[in-house]
Design an enzyme around this catalytic site. Sequence first.
Site, PDB file in Angstrom:
ATOM      1  N   HIS A  97       6.427 -22.882   7.851  1.00 26.63           N
ATOM      2  CA  HIS A  97       7.894 -22.803   7.795  1.00 26.63           C
ATOM      3  C   HIS A  97       8.573 -23.829   8.705  1.00 26.63           C
ATOM      4  O   HIS A  97       9.758 -24.105   8.536  1.00 26.63           O
ATOM      5  CB  HIS A  97       8.388 -21.382   8.069  1.00 26.63           C
ATOM      6  CG  HIS A  97       8.383 -20.955   9.496  1.00 26.63           C
ATOM      7  ND1 HIS A  97       7.244 -20.560  10.153  1.00 26.63           N
ATOM      8  CD2 HIS A  97       9.378 -20.845  10.404  1.00 26.63           C
ATOM      9  CE1 HIS A  97       7.554 -20.235  11.400  1.00 26.63           C
ATOM     10  NE2 HIS A  97       8.843 -20.385  11.574  1.00 26.63           N
ATOM     11  N   ASP A 108      -2.373 -20.251  16.533  1.00 32.98           N
ATOM     12  CA  ASP A 108      -1.115 -19.715  16.006  1.00 32.98           C
ATOM     13  C   ASP A 108      -0.062 -20.807  15.820  1.00 32.98           C
ATOM     14  O   ASP A 108       0.704 -20.775  14.852  1.00 32.98           O
ATOM     15  CB  ASP A 108      -0.577 -18.649  16.984  1.00 32.98           C
ATOM     16  CG  ASP A 108       0.723 -18.025  16.514  1.00 32.98           C
ATOM     17  OD1 ASP A 108       0.777 -17.587  15.352  1.00 32.98           O
ATOM     18  OD2 ASP A 108       1.692 -17.963  17.306  1.00 32.98           O
ATOM     19  N   LYS A 159       0.105 -18.757   6.708  1.00 34.29           N
ATOM     20  CA  LYS A 159      -0.872 -19.098   7.728  1.00 34.29           C
ATOM     21  C   LYS A 159      -1.360 -17.829   8.405  1.00 34.29           C
ATOM     22  O   LYS A 159      -0.662 -16.823   8.310  1.00 34.29           O
ATOM     23  CB  LYS A 159      -0.254 -20.048   8.746  1.00 34.29           C
ATOM     24  CG  LYS A 159       0.918 -19.439   9.522  1.00 34.29           C
ATOM     25  CD  LYS A 159       1.050 -20.068  10.859  1.00 34.29           C
ATOM     26  CE  LYS A 159       0.633 -19.124  11.928  1.00 34.29           C
ATOM     27  NZ  LYS A 159       1.730 -18.638  12.760  1.00 34.29           N
ATOM     28  N   ARG A 212       0.810  -1.216   0.000  1.00 34.90           N
ATOM     29  CA  ARG A 212       0.000   0.000   0.000  1.00 34.90           C
ATOM     30  C   ARG A 212       0.851   1.277   0.000  1.00 34.90           C
ATOM     31  O   ARG A 212       0.452   2.293  -0.544  1.00 34.90           O
ATOM     32  CB  ARG A 212      -0.829  -0.058   1.284  1.00 34.90           C
ATOM     33  CG  ARG A 212      -2.001   0.821   1.379  1.00 34.90           C
ATOM     34  CD  ARG A 212      -2.733   0.509   2.649  1.00 34.90           C
ATOM     35  NE  ARG A 212      -1.785  -0.069   3.645  1.00 34.90           N
ATOM     36  CZ  ARG A 212      -2.153  -0.592   4.792  1.00 34.90           C
ATOM     37  NH1 ARG A 212      -3.412  -0.668   5.104  1.00 34.90           N
ATOM     38  NH2 ARG A 212      -1.273  -1.064   5.645  1.00 34.90           N
ATOM     39  N   ASP A 252      -3.321  -0.879  -3.874  1.00 37.31           N
ATOM     40  CA  ASP A 252      -4.258  -1.423  -2.899  1.00 37.31           C
ATOM     41  C   ASP A 252      -4.450  -2.876  -3.324  1.00 37.31           C
ATOM     42  O   ASP A 252      -5.029  -3.151  -4.388  1.00 37.31           O
ATOM     43  CB  ASP A 252      -5.568  -0.631  -2.982  1.00 37.31           C
ATOM     44  CG  ASP A 252      -6.662  -1.286  -2.152  1.00 37.31           C
ATOM     45  OD1 ASP A 252      -6.433  -2.389  -1.618  1.00 37.31           O
ATOM     46  OD2 ASP A 252      -7.751  -0.698  -2.058  1.00 37.31           O
ATOM     47  N   VAL A 253      -3.943  -3.812  -2.507  1.00 41.25           N
ATOM     48  CA  VAL A 253      -3.911  -5.206  -2.957  1.00 41.25           C
ATOM     49  C   VAL A 253      -5.301  -5.839  -3.059  1.00 41.25           C
ATOM     50  O   VAL A 253      -5.444  -6.945  -3.585  1.00 41.25           O
ATOM     51  CB  VAL A 253      -3.002  -6.078  -2.052  1.00 41.25           C
ATOM     52  CG1 VAL A 253      -1.559  -5.638  -2.141  1.00 41.25           C
ATOM     53  CG2 VAL A 253      -3.491  -6.071  -0.608  1.00 41.25           C
ATOM     54  N   HIS A 302       1.880 -25.590  12.897  1.00 46.28           N
ATOM     55  CA  HIS A 302       3.261 -26.062  13.054  1.00 46.28           C
ATOM     56  C   HIS A 302       3.353 -27.373  13.850  1.00 46.28           C
ATOM     57  O   HIS A 302       3.983 -28.335  13.422  1.00 46.28           O
ATOM     58  CB  HIS A 302       4.097 -25.009  13.779  1.00 46.28           C
ATOM     59  CG  HIS A 302       4.118 -23.664  13.116  1.00 46.28           C
ATOM     60  ND1 HIS A 302       4.244 -23.504  11.762  1.00 46.28           N
ATOM     61  CD2 HIS A 302       4.030 -22.400  13.627  1.00 46.28           C
ATOM     62  CE1 HIS A 302       4.252 -22.208  11.478  1.00 46.28           C
ATOM     63  NE2 HIS A 302       4.108 -21.523  12.586  1.00 46.28           N
ATOM     64  N   LYS A 314       4.131 -18.376  25.153  1.00 44.86           N
ATOM     65  CA  LYS A 314       4.976 -17.186  24.997  1.00 44.86           C
ATOM     66  C   LYS A 314       5.315 -16.628  26.373  1.00 44.86           C
ATOM     67  O   LYS A 314       4.636 -16.929  27.363  1.00 44.86           O
ATOM     68  CB  LYS A 314       4.247 -16.131  24.165  1.00 44.86           C
ATOM     69  CG  LYS A 314       4.097 -16.521  22.703  1.00 44.86           C
ATOM     70  CD  LYS A 314       3.824 -15.329  21.818  1.00 44.86           C
ATOM     71  CE  LYS A 314       3.609 -15.750  20.371  1.00 44.86           C
ATOM     72  NZ  LYS A 314       4.841 -16.114  19.666  1.00 44.86           N
ATOM     73  N   GLU A 325       8.500 -20.328  24.094  1.00 39.22           N
ATOM     74  CA  GLU A 325       9.263 -19.149  23.660  1.00 39.22           C
ATOM     75  C   GLU A 325       9.434 -18.172  24.812  1.00 39.22           C
ATOM     76  O   GLU A 325       8.570 -18.078  25.690  1.00 39.22           O
ATOM     77  CB  GLU A 325       8.508 -18.418  22.538  1.00 39.22           C
ATOM     78  CG  GLU A 325       8.309 -19.243  21.292  1.00 39.22           C
ATOM     79  CD  GLU A 325       7.564 -18.470  20.207  1.00 39.22           C
ATOM     80  OE1 GLU A 325       6.562 -17.799  20.520  1.00 39.22           O
ATOM     81  OE2 GLU A 325       8.009 -18.522  19.053  1.00 39.22           O
TER      82      GLU A 325
HETATM   83  C1  BG6 Z   1       5.056 -18.142  13.780  1.00 42.47           C
HETATM   84  C2  BG6 Z   1       4.123 -17.764  14.896  1.00 42.47           C
HETATM   85  O1  BG6 Z   1       4.376 -18.829  12.774  1.00 42.47           O
HETATM   86  O2  BG6 Z   1       6.097 -18.955  14.303  1.00 42.47           O
HETATM   87  C3  BG6 Z   1       4.872 -17.038  16.002  1.00 42.47           C
HETATM   88  O3  BG6 Z   1       3.095 -16.910  14.387  1.00 42.47           O
HETATM   89  C4  BG6 Z   1       6.040 -17.864  16.474  1.00 42.47           C
HETATM   90  O4  BG6 Z   1       3.999 -16.721  17.084  1.00 42.47           O
HETATM   91  C5  BG6 Z   1       6.888 -18.316  15.283  1.00 42.47           C
HETATM   92  O5  BG6 Z   1       6.811 -17.075  17.348  1.00 42.47           O
HETATM   93  C6  BG6 Z   1       7.989 -19.287  15.713  1.00 42.47           C
HETATM   94  O6  BG6 Z   1       8.826 -19.597  14.640  1.00 42.47           O
HETATM   95  P1  BG6 Z   1      10.202 -18.819  14.435  1.00 42.47           P
HETATM   96  O7  BG6 Z   1      10.851 -19.531  13.297  1.00 42.47           O
HETATM   97  O8  BG6 Z   1       9.866 -17.392  14.137  1.00 42.47           O
HETATM   98  O9  BG6 Z   1      10.953 -18.940  15.732  1.00 42.47           O
END
Ligand code: BG6
Length: 458
Positions: free
Chosen positions: A164, A221, A134, A43, A83-84, A226, A326, A202
């Site tokens: 990922h 999340d 995601k 944007r 504007d996507v 994951h 977290k 984390e």
């Molecule tokens: C993300 C989450 O997909 O993965 C985050 O939304 C999380 O909340 C994160 O902290 C963890 O993966 P990385 O590779 O960023 O440590």
Amino acid sequence: MIRSIAIFGATGDLAGRYLMPALTALLQAGLLPTPVRVLGIAREEWDWARFCRHTAEWLQSCGVADTKARDQLLSSLDYRAADVTDRRQVAAALAPLDEPVVAYLALPSALFAPVIEALGAASLPKGSRIVVEKPFGEDLTSAKALNRLVHEFFPEDAVFRIDHFLGMQTVQGIPGLRFGNRLFETAWSRDHVERIDVIWDEMIALEGRASYYDRSGALRDMIQNHLLQVLCLLAMEPPSSPSADDWRSRKVEVLRAVTSLSADEVDRRTVRARYAAGRIENRETPAYVDEPGVESQRGTETFAQVALRIENRRWAGVPFVLRTGKALAMERQEVVVHFKAASQSLLGAGAGNRLRLQLGSDRVAMDLNLIHADGRFELQPVEVDVKMAPQPIPAYGLLLRDVLKGDLSLAVRDDEVEESWRVVEPVLEAWAEGKSPLKEYAAGSEGPAMGEEPIADS
Ligand code: BG6
């Protein structure tokens, strides 16, 4: 290999923190086609020079040191302000690309549907692919609707749903470890395994992500995507061929075999909590509910633990405990496979062996029982610890390369994402109805009090 990537949301955090460093690492390793073209779309009314400066700043803050690869990336950048969600503007931004393109949606999920529609209307060159980040949907119904929408414009083999974690070295190593070592191949079942934990604790707190996280929470999340993906690799049967679809079908079979928790089971087998004010190392951390943008009445959890059962011949009766949180005292990101203790031993009862795969730091460790050094018949627990060479290409780099090559092995398939929502949906529903009350833990602590056993099981 496709040579053009259009990144929607190119000025955002995901593009700066993950995608640009990943592309730079691929360039450094000579793994991208040359010339590659990276078109940023966002944007902001920026020009090319401003976008380059912004990207260079991200690369620096991410510690990208190779100036040759950095300059190569910067010289392949292009930028269009748009504007996507506006079909006309999206079509105009993409018009100069006359070869197949990878359209990467590095955007908040609320924008996925309008951008997919705009891409459909833009008639991309044949052979183009789409990458969707995601969260893919926010529940089963919305994930199904999003799949239907994507399929109006893209065949499933052009759709890359990104997770990922699947690009992490130790996660990628799971099938090899299981199927390539007779030691584990034969012991990998309910006959020998007592429990498997998948843990992603984390120390980081919200980090300014309230607009996304407060509507999502730890279960959506991390666990829905994951950690369930990791569970699939831990539990799947060996595929009959290395083809992407065989792998993905094996993963879907696992998800299908995960039993849906009843409301009562949610009470006994899940834990949810959110952090209160505290100290993480030396940092004062405000309570989650006092973070800017958080609406406390939503009751969003920052810690979630779920014990799942896989009702099949291999795993019946073995709990798979998935946990994430977290603002915790330490980073603990690992899979722990708890093997049963040896059935009988003249040497006394040794503890059950444990195999630990460090998800973040590329270590594999095993707890063994060995005879005491003084030569007596006495068992002593010993940890054998192997550090693997660091991952040369970051997770996002591997995934991006697969997208450009058209390799779907690490992409999440339509039925996989739906089945993952099916698994977590009863928990989401029961929590919304107040089952398993929301606990609190101090930021910088080990998480909510849970008693001796990690999960009440019967
Ligand atoms: C993300 C989450 O997909 O993965 C985050 O939304 C999380 O909340 C994160 O902290 C963890 O993966 P990385 O590779 O960023 O440590």
